[in-house]
Design an enzyme around this catalytic site. Structure first.
Site, mmCIF file in Angstrom:
data_model
loop_
_atom_site.group_PDB
_atom_site.id
_atom_site.type_symbol
_atom_site.label_atom_id
_atom_site.label_comp_id
_atom_site.label_asym_id
_atom_site.label_seq_id
_atom_site.Cartn_x
_atom_site.Cartn_y
_atom_site.Cartn_z
ATOM 1 N N MET A 1 -9.403 -10.933 -5.175
ATOM 2 C CA MET A 1 -10.187 -10.736 -6.407
ATOM 3 C C MET A 1 -10.394 -12.067 -7.127
ATOM 4 O O MET A 1 -9.523 -12.951 -7.048
ATOM 5 C CB MET A 1 -9.401 -9.773 -7.304
ATOM 6 C CG MET A 1 -10.156 -9.180 -8.444
ATOM 7 S SD MET A 1 -9.254 -7.743 -9.061
ATOM 8 C CE MET A 1 -8.172 -8.507 -10.210
ATOM 9 N N SER B 1 -18.943 0.759 -16.089
ATOM 10 C CA SER B 1 -19.233 2.189 -16.272
ATOM 11 C C SER B 1 -20.315 2.437 -17.332
ATOM 12 O O SER B 1 -21.213 3.262 -17.098
ATOM 13 C CB SER B 1 -17.953 2.954 -16.618
ATOM 14 O OG SER B 1 -17.091 2.928 -15.507
ATOM 15 N N THR C 1 -5.004 -3.688 -2.761
ATOM 16 C CA THR C 1 -4.315 -4.655 -3.629
ATOM 17 C C THR C 1 -5.389 -5.518 -4.303
ATOM 18 O O THR C 1 -6.550 -5.509 -3.856
ATOM 19 C CB THR C 1 -3.394 -5.608 -2.822
ATOM 20 O OG1 THR C 1 -4.213 -6.584 -2.150
ATOM 21 C CG2 THR C 1 -2.548 -4.872 -1.813
ATOM 22 N N LYS D 1 -4.172 5.925 -16.563
ATOM 23 C CA LYS D 1 -4.532 7.033 -15.666
ATOM 24 C C LYS D 1 -3.388 8.043 -15.503
ATOM 25 O O LYS D 1 -3.639 9.219 -15.273
ATOM 26 C CB LYS D 1 -4.953 6.488 -14.294
ATOM 27 C CG LYS D 1 -6.321 5.822 -14.295
ATOM 28 C CD LYS D 1 -6.733 5.448 -12.880
ATOM 29 C CE LYS D 1 -8.023 4.651 -12.868
ATOM 30 N NZ LYS D 1 -8.502 4.356 -11.522
ATOM 31 N N ASN E 1 3.080 -2.816 2.226
ATOM 32 C CA ASN E 1 3.039 -3.329 0.856
ATOM 33 C C ASN E 1 4.028 -4.462 0.707
ATOM 34 O O ASN E 1 5.022 -4.534 1.430
ATOM 35 C CB ASN E 1 3.403 -2.193 -0.123
ATOM 36 C CG ASN E 1 3.140 -2.561 -1.573
ATOM 37 O OD1 ASN E 1 2.105 -3.178 -1.880
ATOM 38 N ND2 ASN E 1 4.045 -2.198 -2.464
ATOM 39 N N THR F 1 -9.171 4.501 -17.535
ATOM 40 C CA THR F 1 -8.889 3.401 -16.614
ATOM 41 C C THR F 1 -7.537 2.784 -16.949
ATOM 42 O O THR F 1 -6.803 3.268 -17.812
ATOM 43 C CB THR F 1 -10.061 2.388 -16.609
ATOM 44 O OG1 THR F 1 -9.823 1.452 -15.554
ATOM 45 C CG2 THR F 1 -10.188 1.633 -17.915
ATOM 46 N N ASP G 1 -11.326 9.170 -7.772
ATOM 47 C CA ASP G 1 -11.120 7.968 -6.940
ATOM 48 C C ASP G 1 -10.906 8.372 -5.482
ATOM 49 O O ASP G 1 -11.459 7.769 -4.565
ATOM 50 C CB ASP G 1 -9.898 7.173 -7.422
ATOM 51 C CG ASP G 1 -10.161 6.413 -8.711
ATOM 52 O OD1 ASP G 1 -11.314 6.034 -8.955
ATOM 53 O OD2 ASP G 1 -9.207 6.187 -9.479
ATOM 54 N N LYS H 1 8.568 0.565 -2.326
ATOM 55 C CA LYS H 1 7.587 1.330 -3.111
ATOM 56 C C LYS H 1 6.673 2.129 -2.177
ATOM 57 O O LYS H 1 6.368 3.298 -2.422
ATOM 58 C CB LYS H 1 6.770 0.347 -3.957
ATOM 59 C CG LYS H 1 6.050 0.960 -5.120
ATOM 60 C CD LYS H 1 5.618 -0.143 -6.068
ATOM 61 C CE LYS H 1 4.250 0.085 -6.632
ATOM 62 N NZ LYS H 1 3.729 -1.120 -7.286
ATOM 63 N N GLY I 1 -0.026 0.886 -4.975
ATOM 64 C CA GLY I 1 -0.233 1.145 -6.400
ATOM 65 C C GLY I 1 -1.123 2.367 -6.600
ATOM 66 O O GLY I 1 -1.236 3.226 -5.721
ATOM 67 N N GLY I 2 -1.765 2.413 -7.768
ATOM 68 C CA GLY I 2 -2.551 3.589 -8.148
ATOM 69 C C GLY I 2 -3.684 3.909 -7.187
ATOM 70 O O GLY I 2 -3.864 5.064 -6.770
HETATM 71 P P1 NAP Z 1 -1.611 -1.403 -9.117
HETATM 72 O O1 NAP Z 1 -1.232 0.008 -9.357
HETATM 73 O O2 NAP Z 1 -1.151 -2.453 -10.046
HETATM 74 O O3 NAP Z 1 -1.104 -1.789 -7.609
HETATM 75 C C1 NAP Z 1 -1.309 -3.056 -7.088
HETATM 76 C C2 NAP Z 1 -0.859 -3.097 -5.637
HETATM 77 O O4 NAP Z 1 -1.240 -4.359 -5.098
HETATM 78 C C3 NAP Z 1 0.642 -2.986 -5.446
HETATM 79 O O5 NAP Z 1 0.896 -2.361 -4.219
HETATM 80 C C4 NAP Z 1 1.083 -4.448 -5.415
HETATM 81 O O6 NAP Z 1 2.240 -4.695 -4.649
HETATM 82 C C5 NAP Z 1 -0.075 -5.074 -4.684
HETATM 83 N N1 NAP Z 1 -0.241 -6.483 -5.029
HETATM 84 C C6 NAP Z 1 -0.545 -6.997 -6.239
HETATM 85 N N2 NAP Z 1 -0.671 -8.331 -6.163
HETATM 86 C C7 NAP Z 1 -0.396 -8.670 -4.882
HETATM 87 C C8 NAP Z 1 -0.345 -9.901 -4.184
HETATM 88 N N3 NAP Z 1 -0.602 -11.057 -4.799
HETATM 89 N N4 NAP Z 1 -0.055 -9.878 -2.862
HETATM 90 C C9 NAP Z 1 0.197 -8.708 -2.221
HETATM 91 N N5 NAP Z 1 0.163 -7.510 -2.833
HETATM 92 C C10 NAP Z 1 -0.135 -7.484 -4.150
HETATM 93 O O7 NAP Z 1 -3.189 -1.568 -9.038
HETATM 94 P P2 NAP Z 1 -4.280 -0.491 -8.563
HETATM 95 O O8 NAP Z 1 -4.719 0.319 -9.717
HETATM 96 O O9 NAP Z 1 -3.767 0.215 -7.365
HETATM 97 O O10 NAP Z 1 -5.494 -1.453 -8.186
HETATM 98 C C11 NAP Z 1 -5.410 -2.341 -7.082
HETATM 99 C C12 NAP Z 1 -6.759 -2.994 -6.887
HETATM 100 O O11 NAP Z 1 -7.677 -2.007 -6.463
HETATM 101 C C13 NAP Z 1 -7.387 -3.547 -8.197
HETATM 102 O O12 NAP Z 1 -7.017 -4.878 -8.363
HETATM 103 C C14 NAP Z 1 -8.871 -3.407 -7.979
HETATM 104 O O13 NAP Z 1 -9.357 -4.601 -7.415
HETATM 105 C C15 NAP Z 1 -8.966 -2.298 -6.950
HETATM 106 N N6 NAP Z 1 -9.529 -1.058 -7.537
HETATM 107 C C16 NAP Z 1 -10.785 -0.736 -7.187
HETATM 108 C C17 NAP Z 1 -11.360 0.439 -7.651
HETATM 109 C C18 NAP Z 1 -12.769 0.780 -7.243
HETATM 110 O O14 NAP Z 1 -13.296 1.777 -7.731
HETATM 111 N N7 NAP Z 1 -13.359 0.015 -6.364
HETATM 112 C C19 NAP Z 1 -10.640 1.295 -8.484
HETATM 113 C C20 NAP Z 1 -9.331 0.926 -8.839
HETATM 114 C C21 NAP Z 1 -8.786 -0.253 -8.362
HETATM 115 P P3 NAP Z 1 3.720 -4.503 -5.267
HETATM 116 O O15 NAP Z 1 3.980 -3.026 -5.242
HETATM 117 O O16 NAP Z 1 4.573 -5.267 -4.306
HETATM 118 O O17 NAP Z 1 3.688 -5.084 -6.639
#
Ligand code: NAP
Length: 297
Positions: free
Chosen positions: A207, A26, A203, A75, A158, A71, A111, A163, A137-138
């Protein structure tokens, strides 16, 4: 031609609040936009500990910091310290953008609108469109909100299905069943996937450093599906690489990252920033990081 960035006593400050923030792109894109537009403003990243979050938010007022991004992991928790929160951000339960208007802090979420704007570039209409979101997730919440708001039928899958079900039920109530919205277990993706026009990875699967993983078996994809991966590091995830090879239209995560920043910039300043340039500079930075990693492997 990008102007020289001269800081002085009148420079306006914008910032990022989160933990960690050292990886954030950012500052790069916003400072570029300030320079390009000749605005006397600067953007810094502040790593804030959880117990100091309220002080940091109050500090925005005290120091007349004009705007901020929020971030991970704040959030949601930041909401209680703001003076007002836009209805959309309240419903999503997350704020990623704060505007300081003469000491009044308002919270927004860009977002969801970033994701929707990118999908609109690929589709003429959202009517009758079916999307699959992987993750609850978020980021999945923000995208789910945007899709339902725009009339898309959404299925969420998921790892923790409870969830996903809780999230879907909450949004069904908020939107009074505006669109079809349900969940499926991850194990049903194979048999259900052919009915989806959009596949979204919300998810961290794929990554860095786990770049050989995909959230869904790419063999299930067909060229008619739009594949949107929110992961932006690496620049091109394995899912995106495979989808491109199949001929799917794709949306890479870095484009969402930039778009949410562009929308935040507009909220703070009322000015449309140079979005294409911001996208290019973020792309080049991620590409350079990728080649550094490749060299060291
Ligand atoms: P979060 O709130 O922690 O949620 C993560 C989600 O991914 C949950 O549903 C979790 O499942 C699932 N997950 C995590 N590890 C996993 C695995 N090994 N196998 C299967 N499912 C898995 O995170 P978030 O904020 O939503 O962010 C998720 C991803 O989005 C980030 O890692 C990032 O790469 C991407 N992101 C991108 C942007 C952008 O602007 N491009 C912005 C924000 C985030 P459970 O519920 O089962 O734990």
């Amino acid at each position: 031609m990008v102007k020289k960035h001269v800081l002085n006593a009148e420079t306006e400050l914008y910032c990022l609040i989160g933990k960690p923030v050292s990886h954030s792109l950012s500052p790069l894109m916003h400072n570029y936009a300030f320079r390009k537009l000749g605005l006397n403003a600067v953007y810094l990243a502040f790593k804030v500990n959880e117990e100091k979050l309220q002080e940091a938010v109050d500090g925005l007022k005290a120091l007349n910091i004009k705007g901020a991004n929020v971030t991970i992991p704040y959030k949601t928790s930041v909401i209680k310290y703001l003076d007002s929160v836009e209805e959309t951000a309240r419903r999503i339960g997350a704020v990623n953008t704060i505007k300081n208007s003469d000491g009044v802090l308002s919270g927004y979420n860009t977002d969801w609108s970033a994701a929707v704007e990118l999908l609109k570039e690929k589709l003429n209409t959202f009517r009758g469109v079916n999307a699959l979101i992987i993750g609850a997730g978020g980021v999945a919440r923000a995208i789910l909100y945007g899709l339902i708001e725009n009339g898309v039928n959404v299925t969420v899958t998921n790892r923790n299905l409870d969830k996903a079900e809780a999230m879907v039920n909450e949004f069904k109530t908020i939107f009074k069943n505006k669109t079809e919205c349900n969940t499926i277990p991850l194990t049903d993706i194979k048999k259900e996937i052919s009915r989806f026009n959009i596949i979204i990875n919300a998810t961290p699967v794929g990554m860095t450093p786990n770049i050989n993983e995909t959230p869904v078996n790419p063999d299930y994809l067909t060229s008619k599906m739009i594949v949107f991966d929110t992961v932006y590091n690496p620049l091109e995830t394995l899912l995106i690489k495979k989808a491109k090879r199949i001929g799917c239209p794709v949306i890479e995560g870095y484009r969402m990252l930039v778009k949410q920043g562009v929308l935040a910039f507009k909220i703070w300043t009322g000015i449309q920033p140079p979005a294409k340039d911001m996208e290019r500079i973020v792309y080049l930075k991620l590409k350079a990081e990728a080649s550094q990693i490749n060299k060291s492997v």
